[in-house]
Design an enzyme around this catalytic site. Structure first.
Site, PDB file in Angstrom:
ATOM      1  N   ASP A  76       1.710  -5.552  -3.609  1.00  0.00           N
ATOM      2  CA  ASP A  76       2.782  -6.466  -3.174  1.00  0.00           C
ATOM      3  C   ASP A  76       2.686  -7.840  -3.823  1.00  0.00           C
ATOM      4  O   ASP A  76       3.125  -8.835  -3.247  1.00  0.00           O
ATOM      5  CB  ASP A  76       2.768  -6.630  -1.639  1.00  0.00           C
ATOM      6  CG  ASP A  76       2.791  -5.311  -0.904  1.00  0.00           C
ATOM      7  OD1 ASP A  76       3.689  -4.509  -1.188  1.00  0.00           O
ATOM      8  OD2 ASP A  76       1.920  -5.083  -0.051  1.00  0.00           O
ATOM      9  N   LYS A  79       4.903  -7.574  -8.946  1.00  0.00           N
ATOM     10  CA  LYS A  79       4.846  -7.033 -10.312  1.00  0.00           C
ATOM     11  C   LYS A  79       6.228  -6.668 -10.847  1.00  0.00           C
ATOM     12  O   LYS A  79       6.500  -6.807 -12.035  1.00  0.00           O
ATOM     13  CB  LYS A  79       3.940  -5.799 -10.336  1.00  0.00           C
ATOM     14  CG  LYS A  79       2.497  -6.067  -9.942  1.00  0.00           C
ATOM     15  CD  LYS A  79       1.671  -4.798  -9.937  1.00  0.00           C
ATOM     16  CE  LYS A  79       2.021  -3.860  -8.810  1.00  0.00           C
ATOM     17  NZ  LYS A  79       1.691  -4.389  -7.465  1.00  0.00           N
ATOM     18  N   ALA A 102       4.438   3.166  -4.131  1.00  0.00           N
ATOM     19  CA  ALA A 102       4.749   1.904  -4.794  1.00  0.00           C
ATOM     20  C   ALA A 102       6.239   1.657  -4.631  1.00  0.00           C
ATOM     21  O   ALA A 102       7.036   2.578  -4.749  1.00  0.00           O
ATOM     22  CB  ALA A 102       4.385   1.977  -6.273  1.00  0.00           C
ATOM     23  N   HIS A 104       9.629  -1.499  -4.739  1.00  0.00           N
ATOM     24  CA  HIS A 104      10.194  -2.838  -4.724  1.00  0.00           C
ATOM     25  C   HIS A 104      11.709  -2.720  -4.737  1.00  0.00           C
ATOM     26  O   HIS A 104      12.262  -1.680  -5.071  1.00  0.00           O
ATOM     27  CB  HIS A 104       9.703  -3.665  -5.918  1.00  0.00           C
ATOM     28  CG  HIS A 104      10.067  -3.105  -7.243  1.00  0.00           C
ATOM     29  ND1 HIS A 104       9.275  -2.192  -7.909  1.00  0.00           N
ATOM     30  CD2 HIS A 104      11.154  -3.295  -8.027  1.00  0.00           C
ATOM     31  CE1 HIS A 104       9.844  -1.861  -9.049  1.00  0.00           C
ATOM     32  NE2 HIS A 104      10.989  -2.508  -9.147  1.00  0.00           N
ATOM     33  N   THR A 363       7.885  -0.674   0.890  1.00  0.00           N
ATOM     34  CA  THR A 363       7.861   0.764   1.138  1.00  0.00           C
ATOM     35  C   THR A 363       7.888   1.083   2.629  1.00  0.00           C
ATOM     36  O   THR A 363       8.588   1.989   3.065  1.00  0.00           O
ATOM     37  CB  THR A 363       6.607   1.394   0.498  1.00  0.00           C
ATOM     38  OG1 THR A 363       6.661   1.184  -0.913  1.00  0.00           O
ATOM     39  CG2 THR A 363       6.535   2.885   0.774  1.00  0.00           C
TER      40      THR A 363
END
EC number: 6.3.4.4
Length: 488
Positions: A76, A79, A102, A104, A363
């Site tokens: 978190d 990236k 993973a 976003h 997530t």
């Protein structure tokens, strides 16, 4: 640059109750980054047309042919935003490990939201090829859902996403088993995302997993799936398996196999051929080094290698091909789920950072635990990965704090220093954190776009991190937008 600071020793050792995640009744806002679909007639970066723009392009263009963006903490870190910006200057963006754990959220220029968990972040850049490597575990229903969402919003995925024929398939039952496993662990649960990542990698490790290439042989697929499901049923009493489930799964995966076929490729060959052709490749790491199966706070880790070594094993490229690695680190520290967190701030202080930084998992939506930046852990990550530079994110969140602390050292109870990050969690529990206290800044820095315009205290904070870690900070995030990135 000289400045004053003071040292403070944390008198409260890390205690076991901190390790087990407790749900906090907070509204789960989500972080986001902003990106846009690139058109041939528009510049690749929407940056100010001054010296800062020239510096930023020079910085990006100087990156090596194969570069990577990896997390330096417990995930978190932000990236996705950096990958989205850099992707416009790379031919390929590749995922090398992890799965749908993973995640976003990104927005295009029209404000449309895309929640991505498997598709690499470069997908909104129309000239970028996105590769899902052999080290990734692929949940096909989730992948197709992401592709459908992108296609319905005008983002073409045809010929732009390649899925490794060596990647392992993550089935719905892996997710069910993940939840059963957590229930078994009771009070000592790990805090998994329950996306089935661990059980799928376990299937891979004991060699009864099913790979993408197996979808091309539906004559033997049912037998392989039967072995997998029977194994799960024998292991977990709560998992009910029978012939009808097998028939339904086989029929479903026959349809999936037909749909996935255009995306399947020998990505090891694709990657190495691209390297020979001098194409630029950006590797997008999922999770972060402190969650690495080998180097993280085991067992409170993920089941893959989100550090530099995972690039080679997860894509099939040689170590000597990998050049610049950028470590992404928040200006403070967060963690989702259970596990050690030496610099965690409990109570009101942690809540303040959580709301200021909107620290809720992309997530899971779970509230993140918050604390000061841990320099010991950061140095450890830099040693393992050999970062050429760092991206310090969310520096704006620290604005208006009267003082900011850096966890600069660990000490035994008797005051003697401990000079590394311990593997022994019992030892880590007993260590105390030594803090260096720096002055805060009383101004909003989110609109600043040049490092020289930062308040003196903000510059001191950045430069002290560089001094302590020994790695330069080349990118500084001061907000969620693409333009809110300073090149130092």
């Amino acid at each position: 640059m000289s400045f004053t600071s003071s040292l403070r020793l944390d008198t409260n050792p890390i205690t076991s109750p901190k390790w087990v995640h407790r749900q906090v009744p907070l509204r789960p806002h989500r972080n986001f980054v902003v990106c846009s679909i690139k058109s041939p007639s528009t510049p690749s970066l929407n940056l100010a047309t001054d010296s800062a723009s020239t510096d930023s392009l020079s910085r990006i263009n100087s990156l090596s042919q194969v570069s990577g963006v990896l997390g330096c903490q417990w995930g978190d870190e932000g990236k996705g935003k950096l990958v989205d910006i850099l992707a416009q200057h790379f031919d390929i963006v590749a995922r090398c490990q992890g799965g749908a754990n993973a995640g976003h959220t990104i927005y295009n220029s029209e404000g449309k939201k895309f929640a991505l968990h498997l598709v690499p972040s470069g997908i909104l850049n129309e000239d970028t090829l996105c590769v899902i490597g052999n080290g990734v575990v692929v949940h096909l229903p989730g992948l197709f859902k992401e592709i459908d969402g992108l296609e319905s919003s005008g983002v073409s995925c045809t010929g732009r996403i390649l899925v490794s024929d060596r990647a392992h398939l993550l089935f719905d039952f892996h997710q069910e088993v993940d939840g059963l496993r957590e229930a078994e662990l009771a009070k000592s649960f790990i805090g998994t995302t329950r996306r089935g990542i661990g059980p799928c990698y376990a299937s891979k490790a004991i060699r009864n997993g099913i790979r993408v290439s197996d979808l091309r042989h539906m004559d033997t697929f049912p037998q392989k799936l039967d072995i997998l499901l029977s194994d799960a049923a024998s292991r977990f009493q709560g998992f009910k398996y029978g012939p009808e489930m097998l028939r339904e799964e086989v029929e479903k995966y026959k349809r999936y196999a037909e749909r996935l076929e255009p995306f399947i490729a020998d990505t090891v060959h694709v990657m190495n051929e691209s390297i020979e052709q001098k194409k630029k490749i950006l590797v997008e790491g999922g999770q972060a080094t402190m969650l690495d199966i080998d180097f993280g706070t085991y067992p409170f880790v993920t089941s893959s290698s989100p550090s530099a070594g995972g690039i080679c094993t997860g894509l099939g490229i040689a170590p000597r091909a990998v050049g610049d690695l950028i470590g992404v680190v928040k200006a403070y520290t967060t963690r989702v789920g259970s596990g050690p967190f030496p610099t965690e701030i409990l109570g009101q202080g942690g809540d303040l950072l959580r709301f200021a930084g909107q620290e809720f998992g992309t997530t899971t939506g779970r509230p993140r635990r918050c604390g000061w930046l841990d320099i010991v852990a950061l140095k450890y990550c830099c040693q393992i990965n050999g970062f050429s530079s760092l991206n310090l994110t969310k520096l704006d969140v620290l604005s208006d704090l009267p003082e900011i602390q850096l966890g600069v050292a660990y000490k035994h109870a008797d005051g003697t220093p401990f000079k590394s990050f311990p593997a022994d969690l019992r030892l880590l529990e007993q260590l105390k954190v030594e803090y260096e206290v720096l002055p805060g800044w009383k101004s909003d820095i989110s609109s600043i776009r040049n490092y020289a315009d930062f308040p003196k205290a903000a510059q001191q904070y950045v430069e002290r991190i560089e001094e302590l870690v020994g790695v330069p900070v080349h990118y500084i995030g001061v907000g969620p937008g693409r333009d809110a990135l300073i090149y130092k």
